[in-house]
Design an enzyme around this catalytic site. Structure first.
Site, PDB file in Angstrom:
ATOM      1  N   MET A  48       1.701   4.814   0.868  1.00 44.25           N
ATOM      2  CA  MET A  48       3.455   5.054   1.051  1.00 44.25           C
ATOM      3  C   MET A  48       3.899   3.863   0.943  1.00 44.25           C
ATOM      4  O   MET A  48       5.256   3.910   1.208  1.00 44.25           O
ATOM      5  CB  MET A  48       2.872   5.652   2.594  1.00 44.25           C
ATOM      6  CG  MET A  48       2.469   6.826   2.754  1.00 44.25           C
ATOM      7  SD  MET A  48       3.295   8.236   3.506  1.00 44.25           S
ATOM      8  CE  MET A  48       2.521   6.442   5.238  1.00 44.25           C
ATOM      9  N   GLU A 108      -1.266  -6.810   3.045  1.00 43.10           N
ATOM     10  CA  GLU A 108      -2.986  -7.469   2.532  1.00 43.10           C
ATOM     11  C   GLU A 108      -3.963  -6.192   2.356  1.00 43.10           C
ATOM     12  O   GLU A 108      -4.428  -6.500   1.091  1.00 43.10           O
ATOM     13  CB  GLU A 108      -2.967  -8.445   3.681  1.00 43.10           C
ATOM     14  CG  GLU A 108      -4.502  -9.799   2.782  1.00 43.10           C
ATOM     15  CD  GLU A 108      -4.179  -9.693   1.486  1.00 43.10           C
ATOM     16  OE1 GLU A 108      -5.274  -9.802   0.738  1.00 43.10           O
ATOM     17  OE2 GLU A 108      -3.410  -9.979   0.657  1.00 43.10           O
ATOM     18  N   HIS A 163      -3.239  -3.040   1.645  1.00 43.34           N
ATOM     19  CA  HIS A 163      -3.130  -2.553   0.391  1.00 43.34           C
ATOM     20  C   HIS A 163      -3.356  -2.986  -0.911  1.00 43.34           C
ATOM     21  O   HIS A 163      -4.791  -2.547  -1.296  1.00 43.34           O
ATOM     22  CB  HIS A 163      -1.875  -1.692  -0.032  1.00 43.34           C
ATOM     23  CG  HIS A 163      -1.097  -0.851   1.339  1.00 43.34           C
ATOM     24  ND1 HIS A 163       0.270  -1.631   2.272  1.00 43.34           N
ATOM     25  CD2 HIS A 163      -1.314   0.211   1.331  1.00 43.34           C
ATOM     26  CE1 HIS A 163       0.305  -0.486   2.607  1.00 43.34           C
ATOM     27  NE2 HIS A 163      -0.410   0.083   2.403  1.00 43.34           N
ATOM     28  N   GLN A 165     -10.586   2.191   5.592  1.00 39.32           N
ATOM     29  CA  GLN A 165     -11.074   2.047   7.189  1.00 39.32           C
ATOM     30  C   GLN A 165      -9.700   2.167   7.576  1.00 39.32           C
ATOM     31  O   GLN A 165     -10.485   3.105   9.215  1.00 39.32           O
ATOM     32  CB  GLN A 165     -12.219   0.854   7.074  1.00 39.32           C
ATOM     33  CG  GLN A 165     -12.419   1.317   8.539  1.00 39.32           C
ATOM     34  CD  GLN A 165     -13.663  -0.107   8.095  1.00 39.32           C
ATOM     35  OE1 GLN A 165     -14.329  -0.852   7.904  1.00 39.32           O
ATOM     36  NE2 GLN A 165     -14.640   0.326  10.429  1.00 39.32           N
ATOM     37  N   ASP A 204      -7.501   3.843   8.335  1.00 42.52           N
ATOM     38  CA  ASP A 204      -7.658   5.230   8.770  1.00 42.52           C
ATOM     39  C   ASP A 204      -8.704   6.045   8.846  1.00 42.52           C
ATOM     40  O   ASP A 204      -9.024   7.064   7.503  1.00 42.52           O
ATOM     41  CB  ASP A 204      -6.543   5.415   7.590  1.00 42.52           C
ATOM     42  CG  ASP A 204      -5.255   4.980   7.638  1.00 42.52           C
ATOM     43  OD1 ASP A 204      -4.116   5.395   9.075  1.00 42.52           O
ATOM     44  OD2 ASP A 204      -5.403   3.910   6.909  1.00 42.52           O
ATOM     45  N   SER A 247       1.454  -1.265   7.523  1.00 39.60           N
ATOM     46  CA  SER A 247       3.240  -0.978   7.175  1.00 39.60           C
ATOM     47  C   SER A 247       4.254  -0.942   8.842  1.00 39.60           C
ATOM     48  O   SER A 247       5.077  -1.327   8.904  1.00 39.60           O
ATOM     49  CB  SER A 247       3.927  -0.011   6.576  1.00 39.60           C
ATOM     50  OG  SER A 247       3.216   0.016   4.867  1.00 39.60           O
TER      51      SER A 247
HETATM   52  P1  AMP Z   1      -0.341   3.620   3.941  1.00 39.06           P
HETATM   53  O1  AMP Z   1       0.877   3.267   3.103  1.00 39.06           O
HETATM   54  O2  AMP Z   1      -0.183   3.236   5.182  1.00 39.06           O
HETATM   55  O3  AMP Z   1      -0.248   5.048   3.694  1.00 39.06           O
HETATM   56  O4  AMP Z   1      -1.750   3.103   3.406  1.00 39.06           O
HETATM   57  C1  AMP Z   1      -2.276   3.507   1.991  1.00 39.06           C
HETATM   58  C2  AMP Z   1      -3.832   2.855   2.555  1.00 39.06           C
HETATM   59  O5  AMP Z   1      -4.476   1.642   2.592  1.00 39.06           O
HETATM   60  C3  AMP Z   1      -4.428   3.784   3.060  1.00 39.06           C
HETATM   61  O6  AMP Z   1      -5.624   3.667   2.402  1.00 39.06           O
HETATM   62  C4  AMP Z   1      -4.821   3.237   4.412  1.00 39.06           C
HETATM   63  O7  AMP Z   1      -5.539   3.419   4.396  1.00 39.06           O
HETATM   64  C5  AMP Z   1      -4.898   1.392   3.696  1.00 39.06           C
HETATM   65  N1  AMP Z   1      -4.516   0.576   4.408  1.00 39.06           N
HETATM   66  C6  AMP Z   1      -3.416   0.601   5.774  1.00 39.06           C
HETATM   67  N2  AMP Z   1      -3.491  -0.289   6.161  1.00 39.06           N
HETATM   68  C7  AMP Z   1      -5.198  -1.289   6.185  1.00 39.06           C
HETATM   69  C8  AMP Z   1      -5.813  -2.002   6.829  1.00 39.06           C
HETATM   70  N3  AMP Z   1      -5.010  -2.781   7.579  1.00 39.06           N
HETATM   71  N4  AMP Z   1      -7.075  -2.542   6.080  1.00 39.06           N
HETATM   72  C9  AMP Z   1      -7.177  -2.300   4.743  1.00 39.06           C
HETATM   73  N5  AMP Z   1      -6.561  -0.327   4.393  1.00 39.06           N
HETATM   74  C10 AMP Z   1      -5.764  -0.387   4.851  1.00 39.06           C
END
Ligand code: AMP
Length: 279
Positions: free
Chosen positions: A30, A35, A37, A148, A150, A186
């Site tokens: 999103m 780091e 992502h 992981q 999520d 984020s």
């Molecule tokens: P989001 O942008 O929050 O929807 O996350 C996009 C992807 O990045 C999802 O697969 C999340 O699980 C992963 N993600 C978000 N934060 C982390 C993190 N701290 N460590 C590893 N992967 C993450």
């Protein structure tokens, strides 16, 4: 690096890669990249020749009282970060590109999506599954990487992929944390200095629980009570704390090292953080 805003153009690009014998990976995000992502892009590049990153704040996974309108954006920085990590394509669709105004089809996983975050956010995983299924059809990846961080989301997506026969390998990449232990997110940008400091209690509690398991503790109730006490003392009130089977997400009474995990969500001042640990 290619930048696509239409589904048709990303699909055509992906098909061209495949015709050239290359493996395509997808990293759905999103945006407001950090780091965590970027680690997913690096992981995807270990398994594929060309990696596409989607950046789309998906409206259908937010309830009306959630932060869709406030969700942070920084598209230009995000594009530069993707390029810096060696992504081959970025997909930046508008909501109108993703959802026809009379869209009437949902993808819903009905078991793993029910508890934990799904209990607090009843339409969330239906929105996630629908948009991820659409991204899978559009990008036609061989491999997709999820974090992981999520934990429930990866379990739900793996189940969807199995149940609907998507020919896609799902990789779960480890949680990336700030140096002091806070899982990167984020949404951490919403935290006040006090709330951020207190939020360290989540990872501290999870690390302590893992250490206790390594010392022989097996009682889920004991571990959960200790985690609740640690985060509550810092004003982060648990929505749920559960020792679970890492595949079925069923709550456990007894830890089985290797196949158990602890899932945690806490609230403070209207903010909500999630974290988890494999045992
Ligand atoms: P989001 O942008 O929050 O929807 O996350 C996009 C992807 O990045 C999802 O697969 C999340 O699980 C992963 N993600 C978000 N934060 C982390 C993190 N701290 N460590 C590893 N992967 C993450």
């Amino acid at each position: 690096m290619e930048i696509f805003t239409t589904a048709a153009n990303l699909h055509a690009w992906s098909m061209a890669q495949k015709r050239a014998g290359l493996k395509v990976g997808l990293v759905p995000t999103m945006g407001y990249l950090h780091e965590g992502h970027l680690s997913l892009i690096r992981e995807a590049l270990k398994h594929c020749d060309k990696v596409a990153v989607s950046i789309f704040v998906n409206p259908t996974q937010f309830a009306p009282n959630e932060d869709y309108d406030a969700y942070p954006h920084k598209e230009e920085d995000d594009i530069a970060l993707c390029e810096g990590e060696g992504a081959a394509a970025v997909f930046l669709p508008t909501p109108a590109e993703m959802y026809p105004t009379d869209a009437s089809t949902w993808v819903e996983e009905t078991v793993l999506a029910k508890g934990y975050c799904g209990a607090q956010r009843p339409i969330h995983f239906r929105g996630v599954c629908t948009v991820v299924a659409k991204l899978f059809n559009i990008a036609a990846p061989d491999v997709a990487v999820f974090g992981q961080k999520d934990f429930q989301q990866v379990a739900v997506i793996r189940r969807m992929v199995r149940d609907l026969n998507f020919p896609i390998e799902i990789i779960r990449a480890p949680i990336i944390r700030d140096e002091d232990g806070l899982a990167k997110s984020s949404r951490n940008t919403y935290l006040s200095a006090d709330a951020r400091k207190a939020a360290l209690s989540l990872s501290r509690a999870l690390f302590a629980a893992k250490a206790a398991v390594e010392q022989g503790e097996r009682s889920a109730a004991t571990l959960e009570a200790s985690i609740r006490a640690t985060t509550t003392a810092e004003g982060w009130l648990p929505d749920y704390v559960n020792v679970v089977d890492s595949e079925t997400l069923m709550p456990l009474e007894t830890v089985t090292p290797g196949t158990s995990a602890i899932l945690l969500a806490c609230r403070r001042e209207g903010l909500r953080l999630i974290d988890n640990i494999l045992l």
